[in-house]
Design a protein around this motif. Structure first.
Motif, short mmCIF file in Angstrom:
data_model
loop_
_atom_site.label_atom_id
_atom_site.label_comp_id
_atom_site.label_asym_id
_atom_site.label_seq_id
_atom_site.Cartn_x
_atom_site.Cartn_y
_atom_site.Cartn_z
N UNK A 142 0.84 -1.20 0.00
CA UNK A 142 0.00 0.00 0.00
C UNK A 142 0.88 1.26 0.00
N UNK A 143 1.94 1.23 0.82
CA UNK A 143 2.80 2.41 0.89
C UNK A 143 3.50 2.67 -0.44
N UNK A 144 3.91 1.60 -1.11
CA UNK A 144 4.55 1.78 -2.42
C UNK A 144 3.55 2.34 -3.42
N UNK A 145 2.34 1.84 -3.39
CA UNK A 145 1.32 2.36 -4.30
C UNK A 145 1.06 3.84 -4.01
N UNK A 146 1.02 4.19 -2.73
CA UNK A 146 0.79 5.58 -2.38
C UNK A 146 1.96 6.45 -2.84
N UNK A 147 3.19 5.97 -2.61
CA UNK A 147 4.36 6.69 -3.10
C UNK A 147 4.23 6.95 -4.60
N UNK A 148 3.88 5.91 -5.33
CA UNK A 148 3.74 6.06 -6.78
C UNK A 148 2.68 7.11 -7.09
N UNK A 149 1.57 7.08 -6.36
CA UNK A 149 0.52 8.05 -6.59
C UNK A 149 0.96 9.47 -6.24
N UNK A 150 1.82 9.59 -5.23
CA UNK A 150 2.32 10.91 -4.85
C UNK A 150 3.31 11.45 -5.88
N UNK A 151 3.96 10.54 -6.58
CA UNK A 151 5.03 10.93 -7.51
C UNK A 151 4.49 11.17 -8.92
N UNK A 152 3.47 10.42 -9.29
CA UNK A 152 3.15 10.35 -10.72
C UNK A 152 1.66 10.14 -10.95
N UNK A 153 1.17 10.71 -12.05
CA UNK A 153 -0.20 10.38 -12.46
C UNK A 153 -0.20 9.36 -13.60
N UNK B 17 1.73 -9.84 -9.83
CA UNK B 17 0.51 -10.62 -10.05
C UNK B 17 -0.73 -9.94 -9.50
N UNK B 18 -0.58 -8.76 -8.92
CA UNK B 18 -1.75 -8.06 -8.38
C UNK B 18 -1.94 -8.35 -6.91
N UNK B 19 -2.85 -7.57 -6.29
CA UNK B 19 -3.14 -7.74 -4.87
C UNK B 19 -3.60 -9.16 -4.59
N UNK B 20 -3.15 -9.73 -3.50
CA UNK B 20 -3.51 -11.10 -3.18
C UNK B 20 -2.71 -12.11 -3.98
N UNK B 21 -1.78 -11.62 -4.76
CA UNK B 21 -1.03 -12.51 -5.64
C UNK B 21 -0.14 -13.50 -4.90
N UNK B 22 0.22 -13.20 -3.65
CA UNK B 22 1.04 -14.15 -2.91
C UNK B 22 0.31 -15.46 -2.66
N UNK B 23 -1.01 -15.37 -2.43
CA UNK B 23 -1.79 -16.60 -2.29
C UNK B 23 -1.70 -17.43 -3.57
N UNK B 24 -1.80 -16.73 -4.69
CA UNK B 24 -1.73 -17.43 -5.97
C UNK B 24 -0.35 -18.07 -6.16
N UNK B 25 0.70 -17.33 -5.84
CA UNK B 25 2.05 -17.88 -5.94
C UNK B 25 2.15 -19.16 -5.12
N UNK B 26 1.62 -19.14 -3.90
CA UNK B 26 1.74 -20.29 -3.01
C UNK B 26 0.99 -21.49 -3.57
#
Lengths: 427, 427, 427, 427
Positions: free
Chosen positions: B70-81, B170-179
């Motif tokens: 979430x923090x990385x997504x927010x950083x991206x949103x703060x930096x760029x449109x 792989x998108x949100x929740x993608x770790x479950x898919x990886x597993x």
């Protein structure tokens, strides 16, 4: 559903259904992980609003978010080696201030009229010992007024104002103490400690998957279970609750299922044994072949105390031929100091040998029912013997029997004891 | 104790108890809160080392720590449109890289020989759709080699490498898919999804404190329970597991108690009804007095689809006098668009009235046993009637019956249904 | 070396050099980046200890660390949509509390006797407007007492206590205001604003590398330079300092070199032109062919004011044949609203055409010397003409001449003007 | 304005004005504070887009944001005591990955076609020494291709791929090395190191406010100035640039004004003395009354080397009567070890006395012009004598003369020397 939790587990008036709940006054304490991020804070606010809608009156006590207190301590350590106490408390209490403000905002979104109170505003008067202050008095006038006005007071945990008008911090785990002291001062029906685990278990589920969450536990039992690896409300707060008759409910802010009640009462149907715990944090020191004079033990343990070594279990066998062995356990970190200290005394005491052993574990059987049931210790010893586990030291309290065993046999010991005393969940 | 979990709950009796565990190959996935800070990472490493010491072979899949994604997504949103997809995936996958490295370090401290693998190194080949890539193939050669060498592979969740050699997410929740995909590719005995709740409950414990953790649930049931507020492994991963026959175990990384197994099998003794869920996220739209021509429904729902509105429940009554009412539910956020869309069609369709209602809730009874037990729906309707709760819409699947009711009666409905189907815990 | 800074740049020659410095009372304000991490806080403490060792008396005003205020605002936004003002101020002021405590700890390590003061403890009484409170009075009794006791007071910026005893926040940039108000109340020799740039430049060095840091600037000039991209102490604090005769020194907490003094005095040798600025944040609206009646302008700008549109430059040419054109600039974000508003009036006003142009820039020449030097505007116009840059609008104040030009010619305009007025550094 | 910087300070073609810039190929390295938060990243992107619009071709090298590398190291320390090198590098390189992705996003918003490259993708081949790898070869094929396609390549600093295909980290300050190596490999016109200070100063402005930013400095001088407290590009990178003839430009990412050029050339008009530095990080050890045998010094310094003590200045006076004194300086942290080591040798050496002194400082005069100007040392000694400052030890290199003095006189020494050599700014 909050009101049920007060009723049912305490065995009061189980009958009355969902439609006519008794109104309760609850102090609900939310720990760091419970309010660790915005989503969690909103979840807590949603939960509290359900409680209020169902008629309960609630006072919240909130810790700093997530690991913020640790981060503030680290910041201080990165900045300074002197770290004056007054400034440390100014720093650390900022964490809870943030948390109460945010929780109030989320409650406002959930339609509740909430108001934040610092420790000082909530009436917590402490002594002047910075970073580890003691509560002298709680004068919750503003909290009472807010409740009467139909508001939800949100109180900063672990803080107060000293008799010299400085901000003070109650130390780690101080939010539990704030909650219990406030429950006492307000005459609350219960103090709910919300945490990241769902209650107190009969033993560590990592060791025994059948471990069962206990619906209730007595204060005496909980205080004996400090080393179980299960949820650990700060001992100071449990003792405070015990002394002042405040009912605790240790429960989950993640699943919200009912947790474990901590009460004084000893119900009839209570099992003889409640829990099995084990502790691998200690090491053993043995002073062998000591002439059995008066004052020998005093000499040893005074010397250790002077070095700041905390001794736990002490065992001295009856002497044979005027000679005895004394064994005791100390935290691993203190083993070297303890050995050095006793080595210095060896000649003076006339001891034959001093030795240390780090690879021990203490396994304990705990239960209030042991007071009236003499067979528990025997069953414990038999069970360990059948499993081929040798007992190295034994110590007991009124409601606990502990055996020191080889560390690599500790988990096996817990497993067989948990099975022998039939503590497991039925499924 | 890991090996037990494969045995007992599935009733397969894969061997004798504690003393002689069968060796299992487990994929253990740890989500963000499970590895949210250094203390938690060390706790996970301690747990994994117990599993390995008892003989299990384990492969870890790890998400980014806490709220880092979430923090990385927010950083991206703060930096760029603009946020180009290639760069977004370069950014976000950094979170899991950190986590796997830290987990490996903690495992090294716990005495295990661990090695971290990015999604690419672990053999996850995906398509080129950045920020939401699909797995095309898993070639876990390095993971297999590591296992054979006695090492513990630690794989970054939710990432791979595209057929164009770029890093993909792989998108949100993608770790479950990886597993799940890794469990399938390695032929693991089970895929354990460790999370911050202790399993799947018969209903939301906030609404019904007697709600009981289910020892197991079928894939079909779990897929019907998406709105229960209980642990939600990403639907994509559950479907993948269902399709490929991977046994899931949803369980707690905080209490470590056994959780809920998700399997194909339909045991004999299975209760008719497994769970009650409710969902307040939808609103209702009614198109009243529509002349009953062929193509009317098609016209409405094509128009809605063109506007991107996702429709859930649709109910059309038998027409009387050539006129019918059509009602359907949409997410709250889409209500305004849905109403506007249908309003535009009102004249064309010859409808008498178009209306919207945001204050509804859907209450569902779910259970595989409903397939062979016709009385469930009747019991549901009777129970609601006795409680004075009016039913507004009804829809069913093979293993689910849902009723739309007034939103302010939804929790009451859940409570009476949970009691009527005797889903509560016995205590 | 702090004391020099009071002396030298003001040309007051307050004494002989390094060996016998005059003692000064300085308020030193450190902004967020200056105390952004532990290393920076220790660097600040080292610097302050040098000042004190050389005999200066200092009072520190400290902002929240780094981007903490933004992070707290974001947290609040993530948690709540209502965000009650009282709770917002409880939240945000936590940032400065942390910072003052940490700075005091670092000063203690540097051997100074420092003590932190919240806004309330420092005597800042404000009105009750939460999140943007105004200072009503400063009663710095504790600060004075601390100075007399030889201590270094460290005051939390941007905060106070309201007349209703609630914590208040002075708004973004409020730390500058705290510092200036405290300098006034204490009768300090200067108020030093430490920041991440080394002073105020003659123009933006990104546009003109020869841009020179100004040794001093007048309040009037600085207030005209709001759009220069150079360090921007909060305008409110500059106005406060201007009004109360507080000398400012804008300087670097990174290189520690002397920065730019802001004073009332207009030295003899002062250059006619001090700085060139440019601003690309505005758009132009033109109402063409308006009949020249009394009240036309009033009608337009009242309507815009009612819509909350802030109008900057307004130009109306002398009418010809009873018809005139009115042009004005508005922030880009308000262009659409401004156009819509004026469009509605077009018929009523009898205007021929309403048009908008977002691609403009305002280039300004600023200098106190312009008061007595009539040729500046002419030079400006000639210089632009020689460079082939067309002037679209002109507006002037006593010490500023601004031209609106095409946006893609703005940087070129700045370059030729900077050269024409010989503002560049000699190297 | 980027292109000017290549031209003017190097004395090439000063004349040509703004309108016809020479196109340059620049490697621009942005350090942690330069990209410390979203606002800074957007500011950097705006700046880079100006450079590109003016015709320069740029390659960016980016460090991890702010203090992220420190935070990752701390996380690792909180999690693990073993910290395997392979995992440390997997962890730490995540920081730069985040930064390059974010910078590319901001550049995309600024209208540039940018693409991020990890160290491996950019062609940095290193040895296998984890956490401090050395570059073996740079094969910037993809970077060249991107430049030719008109794109802006953004390269992760301080990382590469080892000859065994593992991710490697080049150590602290490694981003400078990446930038210099890339400038060499690409044949760039200059390597610009953007930082939080505006250049290299003639001395520490905290000690001498008149300290002047140097327009240029030679490699030899900069390498002698390691202890000046001014911007410190990693020494490894300066040496690399020196060896490979890469022109450096140390400058500010906050004010964007031109900074200090580091070049080989020794211009005619160069001042004899360029800078004064001082260093208080060392302590002095004196071995007095040593019989003057061959091998005495060897014995002492071999023993110190064996203990890992780094010795800086060594002074041995000519012996009188076969007896001499040897003094040397060591870092403060090593004083105790150094004294203990030499104490052990005292008897063997026949020394009269071994003593340590922590309260010393080294003051140095640095300048390439000293090579041909013999009077500098004499002026230095006279100036210190006039100021009443006693010289304890003297050491010299071709372009540096250093004196060890009492620590409490060090700043005074710097002040008088800075004045004596007329290094101050004229204002």
């Amino acid at each position: 559903m909050c009101q049920r939790l007060v009723r049912t587990p305490l065995g009061r008036a189980r009958g009355a259904p969902v439609t006519s709940p008794a109104v309760a006054l609850l102090v609900q304490k939310f720990g760091g992980t419970s309010v660790g991020d915005p989503e969690r804070i909103r979840t807590v606010a949603d939960y509290v609003s359900r409680c209020v809608r169902r008629g309960d009156r609630v006072v919240l006590v909130v810790s700093a978010m997530g690991k913020e207190t640790e981060e503030l301590l680290r910041l201080a350590g990165d900045v300074s080696t002197t770290r004056p106490g007054r400034e440390m408390d100014m720093l650390i209490t900022a964490g809870e201030r943030k948390a109460i403000a945010l929780v109030c905002m989320a409650l406002a979104d959930a339609g509740l009229d909430a108001e934040s109170y610092t420790g000082s505003q909530a009436g917590f008067i402490t002594d002047t010992r910075h970073t580890d202050a003691k509560i002298l008095e709680v004068r919750p006038d503003r909290i009472r007024a807010a409740l009467e006005a139909g508001r939800v007071p949100v109180v900063a945990g672990a803080q107060g104002v000293s008799t010299e008008n400085d901000v003070t911090f109650l130390g780690r785990g101080g939010s539990d103490t704030t909650a219990v002291a406030l429950a006492k001062a307000l005459g609350a029906d219960a103090c709910e400690l919300y945490t990241d685990v769902s209650g107190v278990f009969t033993t560590d589920p990592r060791v025994v998957p059948e471990a069962k969450k206990m619906a209730k536990v007595s204060f005496d039992e909980l205080l004996e279970m400090t080393s179980t690896g299960c949820p650990k409300p700060a001992m100071r707060s449990v003792e405070y609750a015990h002394r002042h008759g405040v009912t605790l409910h240790i429960r989950s802010a993640f699943t919200w299922e009912p947790g474990t009640w901590v009460t004084e009462e000893e119900p009839m149907e209570h099992a003889v044994v409640s829990a099995i715990t084990h502790d691998v944090s200690e090491a053993k020191v043995t002073v062998a072949g000591v002439p059995d004079h008066p004052g020998v033990a005093a000499r040893i343990f005074r010397a250790l105390a002077d070095e700041g070594v905390v001794v736990d279990t002490i065992v001295q066998n009856t002497s044979e031929a005027g000679v005895t062995d004394i064994s005791f356990t100390v935290p691993h970190a203190d083993l070297a100091v303890a050995l050095a200290t006793v080595d210095c005394l060896q000649e003076e005491l006339g001891a034959v040998r001093v030795s240390g052993d780090p690879d021990i574990a203490r396994v304990s059987v705990i239960g209030s029912g042991m007071r009236t049931n003499p067979g528990v210790a025997a069953t414990m010893f038999e069970t360990l013997a059948e499993a081929g586990i040798n007992i190295d030291m034994i110590s007991t309290s009124v409601i606990r029997t502990s055996c020191v065993v080889r560390q690599d046999q500790a988990e096996r010991a817990v497993q067989v004891l948990h099975a022998a005393f039939e503590l497991g969940a039925p499924y």
